[in-house]
Design an enzyme around this catalytic site. Structure first.
Site, PDB file in Angstrom:
ATOM      1  N   ARG A  61       0.760  -1.157   0.110  1.00 40.40           N
ATOM      2  CA  ARG A  61       0.065   0.074  -0.131  1.00 40.40           C
ATOM      3  C   ARG A  61       1.005   1.250   0.034  1.00 40.40           C
ATOM      4  NH1 ARG A  61      -4.852   1.435   4.023  1.00 40.40           N
ATOM      5  NH2 ARG A  61      -3.257   0.959   5.696  1.00 40.40           N
ATOM      6  N   ASP A 113      -3.951   3.704  14.167  1.00 40.71           N
ATOM      7  CA  ASP A 113      -3.028   4.275  13.068  1.00 40.71           C
ATOM      8  C   ASP A 113      -3.551   5.488  12.693  1.00 40.71           C
ATOM      9  OD1 ASP A 113      -5.389   3.630  11.419  1.00 40.71           O
ATOM     10  OD2 ASP A 113      -4.257   2.064  10.276  1.00 40.71           O
TER      11      ASP A 113
END
Length: 568
Positions: free
Chosen positions: A169, A454
């Protein structure tokens, strides 16, 4: 035929790191320069288009499926390209940053897929950007190992085990890479740096291994952005003489606007698409961000009160499954963010039951796989999907033609019975400060109160504070949310952290900066689109060798710990 190369490569402005020349070769930097020249102007125009669309949402407080693309949605004839063998079975995917310890742990975890994350779970220090590339390259050549500096325990890839397939990613379109400039100046987008270096160095090696260059695409807001990615893929494959269609991309449907363009996004990427993912945390952040000032009907309650069984979240996930299976794509479920406790078995028992129920629901709804944040959760998720899939690699034959979702269903947040609470406000402040402090030290995935936090969850925290303050929400205890109340909670949290950590550990951290940044992005009249934009200025401004990297470490005492290192 390969495109002509520009006369000059991209320029690196960072202080050199060990082994960086293995990544930043002359040829790779020429490739980055060409990506920048061709695609950054389009990226800039699409970012401006995001601003225009947000202004329209602020004016109308509504969204709808696009009338101009109705023909794409109505056309039953098109499908995405068949998944390659390595992406046929995706029943469990583990996520995490590409630090050395996590690389080994994830590949050994038993999950079918590892999302090697250069985005929300990775703070983009130059050290993390370069070392992440090196770690993946080393792993593909099976020359990676790691010794935990605290315990002395050594880790290596299991020689005979089937390793997880990597889906990398890159960063979202909005983040620049301040350490790489185009030949004519201007920062190269982080997305192009991450994608470009990875593809350039690993595409052929992955093909030799029977796999390929596979990507997760984050923060996509429209099919126009998916079209840009598709054009990047086509050019990159031509440039390196890689067969067209070798690249495969899974798009995270983690913005509210993308939820109205799922079919169009798959259509634009159809020769490179492999699926869509229900990125639940960023999706909530996007919903709050876009409707933050749209009135009481759009004020969401505490984050913990918004479950995947909420009607508007059910509409989102069921529409995703129906869309994917109608077009031959994989539907991948959301994150199980629990981080097991090494000290409290009862906490684990309760949490594991919640994870199991979540994965059972996703498998029953038709998802083909799902995410976990920790290796200990892999067996739980596997059991849920094994029970439904058996020996089949997926359940794309379940077309979910029973699903009917209207435009209004996706934003019907006023159907929730819950309301913001004082505990929820305190939690948002506490999580925000603790996560941002770790991020400023180079840690992107951090365990706070037994949850993997996150950037996405930090964005929810600060956006809810902004929304509740802007709306003057009255909490269950009668208090009105004001800037003064938030500042008081933040000051108390800073005092508690000083006591919890001790004066020396507190002083060694970046707690005051984290406190100040949270209040800035949560209370300023002008809403920052992404907290990582001002945070990145602090992050790169402090890269003098003292900020640390993401290869293990803690945020200090009980304040949280990084999830990127080995877990045993």
């Amino acid at each position: 035929m390969s495109a002509p190369a520009p006369s000059r490569p991209a320029a690196v402005t960072a202080a050199p790191l060990p082994r960086q020349d293995e990544v930043l070769t002359e040829a790779a930097l020429v490739f980055l320069a060409e990506l920048h020249r061709r695609f950054t102007p389009r990226r800039d125009a699409l970012l401006a288009r995001r601003t225009e669309r947000r202004a329209e949402i602020a004016r109308t407080a509504r969204l709808d499926f696009l009338p101009e693309t109705a023909a794409v949605r109505a056309d039953d004839s098109w499908r995405v390209a068949p998944a390659p063998p390595a992406l046929q079975d995706r029943r469990v995917e583990i996520t995490g940053p590409a630090d050395r310890g996590m690389t080994i742990n994830a590949l050994n975890s038993g999950a079918r897929i590892w999302l090697a994350d250069f985005e929300d779970a990775s703070a983009p220090t130059w050290e993390n950007v370069i070392n992440g590339q090196l770690n993946l390259h080393d792993a593909y050549h099976r020359r990676i190992d790691f010794t935990d500096g605290r315990t002395g325990k050594a880790y290596a890839l299991r020689p005979d085990a089937e390793l997880a397939t990597v889906v990398m990613r890159p960063r979202g379109w909005h983040l620049p890479e301040r350490h790489v400039e185009g030949p004519d100046g201007g920062s190269v987008p982080g997305a192009l740096v991450d994608f470009g270096l990875y593809f350039f160095h690993n595409a052929r090696r992955l093909l030799d291994l029977g796999k390929g260059p596979y990507f997760y695409l984050p923060k996509t807001e429209s099919h126009h952005e998916a079209r840009l990615w598709n054009d990047v893929f086509v050019f990159a494959q031509e440039y390196l003489a890689i067969p067209r269609g070798t690249i495969r991309a899974t798009v995270l449907i983690e913005t509210i606007t993308a939820a109205y363009e799922m079919e169009e996004i798959l259509y634009e990427l159809r020769e490179h698409a492999s699926g869509l993912n229900a990125g639940r945390w960023d999706y909530l952040f996007s919903l709050i961000k876009n409707f933050r000032d749209a009135g009481p009907a759009f004020v969401l309650p505490d984050r913990d009160a918004i479950t995947m069984t909420a009607p508007f979240m059910r509409a989102y996930t069921e529409l995703l499954v129906r869309t994917c299976h109608r077009r031959g794509a994989h539907a991948i479920g959301g994150m199980a963010a629990f981080i097991p406790s090494r000290r409290d078995p009862e906490v684990n028992r309760v949490a594991f039951e919640k994870v199991r129920a979540d994965k059972d629901r996703e498998a029953a709804d038709g998802f083909d796989g799902s995410w976990v944040a920790h290796p200990d959760l892999v067996p739980i998720a596997l059991a849920s999907f094994d029970a439904v899939l058996g020996d089949r690699p997926h359940q794309k034959d379940r077309l979910r033609e029973d699903v009917r979702v209207t435009a209004g269903d996706l934003i019907a947040v006023d159907t929730l019975d819950a309301r913001p609470t004082s505990a929820g406000l305190r939690s948002a402040v506490r999580v925000g400060i603790r996560y941002i402090e770790a991020w400023l030290r180079g840690l992107g995935a951090v365990a706070v109160f037994n949850l993997m936090e996150d950037v996405a969850t930090a964005e929810i925290s600060r956006s809810q504070i902004w929304q509740w303050t802007d709306a003057g929400v009255v909490l269950e205890n009668g208090e009105r949310v004001t800037a003064a109340l938030v500042r008081g909670i933040a000051a108390a949290e800073l005092g508690d952290l000083r006591t919890e950590l001790g004066a020396d550990a507190f002083a060694a951290g970046r707690w005051q900066q984290a406190h100040d940044l949270l209040l800035r992005v949560a209370l300023d009249e002008r809403y920052e689109d992404f907290l990582t934009l001002p945070a990145y200025e602090l992050l790169t401004g402090g890269e003098d060798g003292t900020t640390g990297g993401a290869a293990g470490g803690t945020t200090g005492g009980a304040a949280g710990e990084a999830t990127g290192g080995p877990t045993g």
